[in-house]
Design a protein around this motif. Structure first.
Motif, short mmCIF file in Angstrom:
data_model
loop_
_atom_site.label_atom_id
_atom_site.label_comp_id
_atom_site.label_asym_id
_atom_site.label_seq_id
_atom_site.Cartn_x
_atom_site.Cartn_y
_atom_site.Cartn_z
N ALA A 87 0.63 -0.95 -0.65
CA ALA A 87 0.43 0.44 -0.16
C ALA A 87 0.60 0.81 -0.39
CB ALA A 87 -0.81 -0.09 1.53
N LEU A 93 1.90 1.50 -3.53
CA LEU A 93 1.20 2.34 -4.22
C LEU A 93 0.91 3.56 -3.97
CD1 LEU A 93 -1.31 -0.48 -4.64
CD2 LEU A 93 0.21 -0.30 -5.93
N THR A 117 0.39 1.06 -11.30
CA THR A 117 0.31 1.75 -10.21
C THR A 117 -1.32 1.02 -10.22
OG1 THR A 117 0.93 4.16 -10.54
CG2 THR A 117 -0.52 3.42 -8.42
N PHE A 118 -1.69 1.24 -11.43
CA PHE A 118 -3.37 0.61 -11.31
C PHE A 118 -3.88 -0.79 -11.42
CE2 PHE A 118 -5.02 4.96 -12.37
CZ PHE A 118 -5.25 6.17 -10.53
N ALA A 169 -2.14 -1.86 -8.22
CA ALA A 169 -3.80 -2.12 -7.25
C ALA A 169 -4.67 -2.83 -7.11
CB ALA A 169 -4.03 -0.53 -7.13
N ALA A 200 -3.75 -6.71 -6.30
CA ALA A 200 -3.87 -6.80 -4.28
C ALA A 200 -5.31 -7.10 -4.40
CB ALA A 200 -3.14 -5.25 -3.88
N VAL A 201 -6.37 -5.80 -4.87
CA VAL A 201 -7.73 -5.80 -4.29
C VAL A 201 -8.70 -7.51 -5.15
CG1 VAL A 201 -10.06 -5.49 -5.15
CG2 VAL A 201 -8.80 -3.42 -4.76
#
Length: 357
Positions: A75, A78, A97-98, A101, A104-105
């Motif tokens: 986190a 990111l 970055t996205f 992310a 990770a989700v």
């Protein structure tokens, strides 16, 4: 500065602290650390809220999730990438970055779904002796069409106690078994401790866990004395003369060394099998004449030891030794008396009485 050798030697000569002193020190430590006391009270309150059941279905109501240390670092990474991408207007930075992310989700969803929906069932634990580890067999059932990976179970520890994790994978619409180790500290009947199931699959950025309080109990036999002392002498039967001369191998008057011509039915075959396994050919026979006049009683008063637990351990060793020899024996305790008998059922009754006395 480090202590001198003389100071270390003097400290080594000091007597060990008594249990009451250790308890007072622990209480004093709790007094110096109010946070530890509050954490322990919250842990006891939390475990008391858990229902007692040997079967548990993991749902969203009893499965918890939090980021791990690696998750918090991801986190932070990111956030740094996002700030750098905004500052320098980097399109590839936004993409990276996205993408991270989103991964990770998705990992969070997969991690929670790995544990959610599993059914845990505890088999009835077998009795075992104090001083050794026992293993609880837990079965995991899954009705999902995809397998579940890297599910770990252990006994829930307090504070910073280490866990002995047992890992397993559950196949699709199948089941798996896992052995969870537990080492009790005293004999008697104990409730199975609180267990914990955990997984960090697939990325290790999230930790998903659940607590489980089984309702089963496990019986812990006393630890036998090592080396086992010789069996006590036989007592005259109430109907016998009680004047027969004692003879035998030193273990019990109703057993003696094998003599040529003894009937095969008098041979203690359990002892013979053990002798052959160790490379000797020593045979032991039952002395029919002595057995008719004497009987073996394992009495707590005969264990000439000052400590109560040491006497219990000696009686446990005698029970195992008499059962191994295949001779009849009785057990006398302050509140219980078991008549002389032999066999696995009688041995179990005696060990249970010794564990609960």
């Amino acid at each position: 500065m480090p202590p001198s050798f003389g100071a270390s030697a003097a400290a080594a000569d000091l007597p060990a602290p008594t249990p009451s002193a250790r308890g007072a020190a622990a209480s004093h430590g709790f007094g110096l650390n109010p946070l530890a006391r509050a954490r322990a009270r919250f842990q006891r309150w939390w475990e008391a809220r858990l229902p007692l059941s040997d079967t548990l279905v993991l749902t969203q109501r009893n499965v918890y999730i939090l980021p791990t240390g690696a998750g918090w670092m991801l986190a932070l990474t990111l956030v740094v990438l996002l700030i750098a991408s905004i500052n320098f207007q980097l399109n590839l930075g936004y993409l990276l970055t996205f993408l991270l992310a989103g991964s990770a989700v998705v990992g969070m969803h997969v991690c929670h779904a790995t544990l959610r929906g599993i059914t845990l069932h505890l088999k009835v634990p077998e009795p075992h002796f104090l001083g050794g580890s026992t293993a609880f067999e837990v079965q995991l059932f899954s009705d999902r069409r995809t397998p579940r990976h890297a599910i770990a179970l252990s006994v829930h520890g307090h504070g910073k106690a280490s866990h002995d994790w047992a890992l397993t994978d559950v196949p699709a619409q199948g089941s798996a078994s896992v052995q969870v180790a537990f080492r009790p500290h005293r004999r008697g009947l104990h409730r199975v401790p609180t267990l914990m199931a955990e997984t960090r699959f697939p990325l290790g950025t999230f930790r998903v866990w659940s607590y489980w309080r089984p309702a089963a109990q496990v019986l812990v036999y006393p630890a036998p004395e090592v080396p086992a002392p010789p069996l006590p002498p036989g007592e005259p039967r109430s109907s016998g003369t009680g004047s027969a001369s004692t003879q035998g191998i030193g273990d019990f008057d109703g057993v003696r060394a094998y003599r040529r011509g003894d009937p095969l039915k008098l041979v203690v075959w359990k002892k013979a099998a053990k002798s052959l396994a160790t490379g000797t050919d020593d045979l032991v026979s039952r002395d029919a004449q002595q057995a008719q006049r004497h009987e073996l009683w394992l009495d707590l008063a005969h264990a000439a030891l000052p400590d109560h637990e040491a006497r219990i351990s000696r009686l446990t060793a005698w029970v195992l030794q008499a059962d191994r020899l295949g001779i009849d024996y009785g057990l006398r305790l302050p509140a219980l008396e078991l008549a002389p008998d032999t066999g696995a059922a009688h041995r179990q009754r005696c060990l249970e009485a010794l564990a609960l006395c």
